[in-house]
Design an enzyme around this catalytic site. Structure first.
Site: not given
Lengths: 390, 124
Positions: A69, A195, A78-79, A348
């Protein structure tokens, strides 16, 4: 199929105590636990899917786990990315994950690759592992992971999520289908939400990631019926688990009898979308405007048409006064409502959907249009701190 | 009556319904009955030549129709049809169609002032 033999590994008394609940299962036992210890797994992505995968494989005692990563821990992770904690915000995800895994199990080895998984490094990174786990969040890296798995002859434990839907399978071209057999072509380039903009129920990657970890352990142990040749479709709203049969596609471009793909390709070009989100939020080529620049121009009294391409429910989170809303999904059908003679700034949440909107507008002949780089979040950060960042 | 399962990205076009009852002797007829009931789905599933879009995977009783007789595959009353979308963690082909197909949906820009004065807001 057993993917690793247990070599000369042994378990000491502490390990026998630690893994006692495994040792009690006849299908695992001492021999199985040694197989787990002798195995190596590469987890591609340490986000929502990678979190449960890495934690459970660490807890199970997989001897060597690689993490790929390039990102840092952000509060919005963190959700769902439960391997990371609040104290880790701003740190490298692979380091944050390694710490957590070694806290769970100090007897394992965690190798970290703080870099994007690309055609340039993927074969080198993946070659030393027994199996790959696809915990990525974009099409280019999924096709890359698949092709690496096929070319190196290693199983690929696939998991994918969207909002309330999840998919899990095991791809292994040596004895079954690969990801390209299921989805030969990526979606065409265009107006796809990224994403970060699509949204996902926080527990969904937990459900799907633990299923991937389960399949990985079964592959290591050589027990049970894996999802090779089957695709599991989970829907959290319906609480439904459906299966469809996957077969090897005789025309598959990488694992068919006459493969066209014999080495890694440029996957971002193949999919027409960036593989990782460092490029998101901007269009480049002079089509972007910084939030501060826009604020200066508005302050100077310029008449600029602000076009918000988010979804209506996002207006409740933050809103730019005087902006018009046309969700990206409706833009193509509503171009006639816009005047190409207007100076226009499209925005956006973070600049990704608006970048797509700008491509659409530019291809329709709009020339006086710019993309608000970093979206309304950049505006909140640089211009108007009274707005929340989400 | 055959049941057709709709993945969540497409439920926007079925008023949130997850399963639709369809009638027809073949997959083509069943799908036609589906898009008659929910016309907004048509452009997401079929191209102009009325062929299934290449990204739409359609399964009947767990088998890919392309490995059977495609749209001509016979359908019985108790068969189960399912649409399988390609998802990648926020990216869906289905959403892509929703975004790129022209026409079909209508609406007007929300009525908001066109003349803007940011000074008050920016001074805060």
């Amino acid at each position: 199929m057993t993917i690793s033999d247990n070599g000369n590994v042994d378990l000491n008394h502490e390990e026998i105590l630690r893994y006692s609940r495994h040792l009690l299962i006849p299908e695992v036992g001492l021999a199985g636990q040694k197989k787990i210890k002798a195995s190596s797994v590469l987890v591609i992505g340490t986000g929502g899917l990678g979190s449960p995968v890495a934690m459970y494989l660490a807890a199970a005692g997989v001897g060597r786990i690689g993490l790929v990563d390039y990102d840092q821990v952000d509060a919005s992770n963190l959700q769902r990315q439960v391997i990371h904690g609040t104290s880790g915000i701003g740190t490298l995800k692979v380091e944050s994950a390694r710490q957590r895994m070694l806290d769970i199990n100090p007897d394992i080895q965690v190798d970290v690759y703080n870099e994007p998984f690309t055609s340039a490094n993927a074969m080198r990174i993946a070659q030393d592992y027994d199996l790959l786990i696809d915990g990525t969040d974009n099409f280019p890296t999924r096709y890359l992971t698949n092709d690496v798995s096929v070319l190196l002859g290693k199983p690929n434990v696939y998991g994918s999520i969207f909002r309330f839907d999840g998919q899990v399978s095991v791809f292994d071209a040596r004895g079954g289908p690969c990801y390209r057999c299921l989805f030969p072509e990526p979606p065409p380039p265009g107006l796809v939400p990224s994403c970060a903009e699509g949204g996902v129920l926080g527990v969904l990657p937990g459900t799907i990631g633990t299923l991937q970890a389960t399949e990985a352990l079964k592959l290591i142990l050589g027990i049970g019926e894996t999802l090779l040749g089957r695709l599991l479709l989970f829907n959290a709203l319906d609480m439904s688990f459906d299966f469809v049969t996957l077969r090897k596609n005789p025309n598959c471009k990488i694992c068919g009898p006459n493969p066209e793909v014999t080495e890694l390709i440029d996957y971002e070009e193949f999919c027409g979308v960036p593989g990782h989100d460092h490029e998101e939020g901007s269009v480049g080529g002079g089509w972007d405007i910084e939030a501060l620049q826009l604020a200066d121009r508005l302050r100077a009294g310029e008449n600029i048409h602000l076009l918000d391409v988010r979804e209506p429910h996002e207006l409740e989170i933050s809103h730019l006064e005087g902006s018009d809303l046309i969700p990206l999904g409706q833009l193509a059908a509503r171009l006639s409502e816009l005047d190409s003679a207007d100076e226009m700034v499209v925005f956006c949440k973070a600049g990704t959907r608006s970048a797509r909107a700008l491509e659409l507008l530019a291809s329709a002949g709009f020339r006086k249009v710019k993309n608000l780089k970093g979206g309304i979040n950049a505006w909140a950060k640089d211009v108007d701190p009274s707005l929340p960042i989400y | 009556m055959t049941t057709l399962k709709i993945p969540s990205p497409l439920r926007t076009y079925t008023e949130g319904q997850s399963e639709i009852d369809v009638q027809g002797g073949t997959v083509a007829e069943a799908m036609e009955h589906l898009v008659e009931q929910h016309p907004a789905l048509r452009q997401h599933l079929f191209n102009e030549k009325h062929e299934l879009r290449p990204f739409v995977n359609l399964y009947i009783n767990q088998e890919d129709i392309r490995q059977l007789q495609d749209l001509a595959t016979p359908v019985k009353a108790d068969d189960r049809l399912m649409i399988v979308p390609s998802i990648a963690g926020g990216l869906t082909q289905v959403d892509h169609f929703a975004s790129t197909q022209r026409g079909g949906r209508d609406g007007s820009i929300m009525a908001l002032p066109t003349r803007r004065n940011w000074d008050d807001r920016l001074k805060r």
